[in-house]
Design an enzyme around this catalytic site. Structure first.
Site, PDB file in Angstrom:
ATOM      1  CE1 TYR A  27      76.315  38.701  47.253  1.00  0.00           C
ATOM      2  CE2 TYR A  27      75.147  37.053  45.969  1.00  0.00           C
ATOM      3  CZ  TYR A  27      75.157  38.247  46.665  1.00  0.00           C
ATOM      4  OH  TYR A  27      74.011  38.980  46.753  1.00  0.00           O
ATOM      5  CG  ASP A  63      75.310  47.167  48.898  1.00  0.00           C
ATOM      6  OD1 ASP A  63      76.254  47.902  49.254  1.00  0.00           O
ATOM      7  OD2 ASP A  63      75.451  46.203  48.121  1.00  0.00           O
ATOM      8  CG  ASN A 100      70.631  43.656  40.595  1.00  0.00           C
ATOM      9  OD1 ASN A 100      69.990  44.207  39.718  1.00  0.00           O
ATOM     10  ND2 ASN A 100      71.845  43.156  40.388  1.00  0.00           N
ATOM     11  CG  ASP A 160      80.067  49.364  49.276  1.00  0.00           C
ATOM     12  OD1 ASP A 160      78.876  49.290  49.627  1.00  0.00           O
ATOM     13  OD2 ASP A 160      80.686  48.415  48.779  1.00  0.00           O
TER      14      ASP A 160
END
Length: 409
Positions: free
Chosen positions: A155, A112, A117, A298
């Site tokens: 999230y 991603d 992370n 992305d």
């Protein structure tokens, strides 16, 4: 395990990770003892859409309709939390295999570029979302060491609570030692229970990662595990579960693209964010980027995301209306629909309707969504997700802080 929460990095990553001289070509390889001599190609699988997976498990349709969030939230962060991917959780993801620990334990992760992370489910977590996936068992790895720090990854639908540890991360022939990563302690069932992949490997800049630890990409660089300080992505225009594309660590694969590479400088070293000079629908320039737009490249977002203030004009120009299935069009009309084009670094990058319209069992939808989040300096924000990246092979040049695009093969 301690409960000290690490602050998000306020400063940019170290120059050794994302700095370097600017140049026109691909930066030369820096060879060290133990350096990898050829790029590492990882096959990516494409999942069913999460909406499909949830429907198959009997989740009510009304529940699915209530799940949509603003995809731009992913790119807002504060010193308290790290905002992560999964804003497009009702769509598909592309993921590949990595291993953690000694002996290696295997995981499917999203590679991603919109987060920084690494985390995977762990045996510390007894939630259904964890138990339904591969879980890392730290007691079975001879190279694991506990950091004694916990952290919250936020999230749109809930928080993932992780404990931090160090271990060896293996990606085919690349071996990264003493890599910090998150082991989940708590995961909300929706949507994590339904996802085909286990965790996420973030490839954005260190400034948005948990402060005080190297990202996977930083460690690959510092431990001489990349042939060249670049990585690249190829997404198939006709993806299947078994082959959705490839991520290439440490190089490019010329047979996966054709023509010239268009290079765009990164405008802010947080995400792989570039400038967009113009956006056109068919032959007509919209002028929406006359004061400048930004686009985040992305790989963890499926759709093409349009600034919210332009969404209604965009749909009107295409003659599209929204219904329960999304922005539906008659499949017979798709060949006559206009192309979309972005001007990036003076070059027009075109998306034909065959790329931006998705055909799901005879239901054709325009693969777009909107965000009301602006770029940090106020420009309208686009997210160039998998829909865009199917058409253009993308190259992430770490040493020169730029992104390259070339027409996919």
């Amino acid at each position: 395990m301690g409960a000290r929460v690490q602050d998000l990095a306020a400063e940019r990553g170290s120059p050794s990770a994302h700095g370097g001289a600017h140049g026109d070509g691909i930066p030369p390889a820096t060879q060290h003892l133990g350096a990898i001599s050829i790029p590492c190609r990882i096959r990516l699988k494409k999942s069913k859409s999460v909406g499909e997976l949830m429907r198959e498990k009997g989740v009510p349709e009304g529940f699915l309709k209530g799940l949509k969030g603003d995809p731009g939230r992913k790119y807002q962060f504060s010193n308290a939390v790290a905002y992560e991917t999964l804003t497009n959780y009702l769509n598909s993801f592309y993921f590949g295999e990595i291993s953690i620990g000694t002996p290696p334990q295997n995981f499917l992760v999203v590679f991603d570029t919109g987060s920084a992370n690494l985390w995977v489910p762990s045996t510390y977590c007894q939630d259904p979302a964890c138990v339904n996936h591969n879980r890392f068992n730290s007691s079975q790895s001879s190279t694991f060491s506990d950091i004694g720090v916990t952290y919250t990854l936020r999230y749109g639908l809930g928080d993932v609570f992780v404990a931090l540890g160090y271990d060896t991360v293996t990606v085919q022939n690349i071996i990264v030692r003493n890599q910090e990563f998150g082991l989940t302690l708590d995961e909300p069932s929706s949507p994590f229970y339904y996802l085909d992949f286990d965790g996420i490997l973030g490839m954005a800049y260190p400034a948005i990662a948990i402060s005080g630890y190297n990202t996977v990409i930083q460690n690959m660089m510092q431990q001489s595990q990349l042939t060249q300080p670049i990585f690249s992505f190829y997404f198939s225009r006709n993806p299947t579960y078994s082959y959705g594309g490839e991520v290439i660590l440490g190089g490019i694969v010329p047979e996966l693209y054709s023509g010239e590479i268009t290079w765009a400088p990164v405008v802010e070293e947080l995400y792989w964010k570039i400038g967009i000079e113009e956006f056109s629908i068919g032959p007509s320039a919209t002028g929406w980027c006359s004061q400048g737009c930004h686009g985040i490249v992305d790989t963890g977002t499926f759709l093409l995301t349009i600034p919210g203030q332009y969404m209604s004009a965009f749909l009107q120009a295409l003659g599209v209306e929204e219904n329960d299935n999304g922005f539906v069009v008659n499949c017979n009309y798709v060949p006559s629909m206009p192309s979309l084009s972005f001007v990036i670094s003076g070059t027009q990058l075109v998306l034909p309707p065959s790329v931006y319209v998705l055909n799901n069992n005879g239901v054709c939808t325009v693969g777009v969504e909107s965000t009301y989040v602006s770029s940090s300096s106020g420009q309208p924000l686009w997210i160039l997700g998998n829909i865009f990246l199917r058409q253009y092979y993308s190259i992430f040049d770490i040493a020169n802080n730029r992104v390259g695009f070339a027409l996919s093969a």
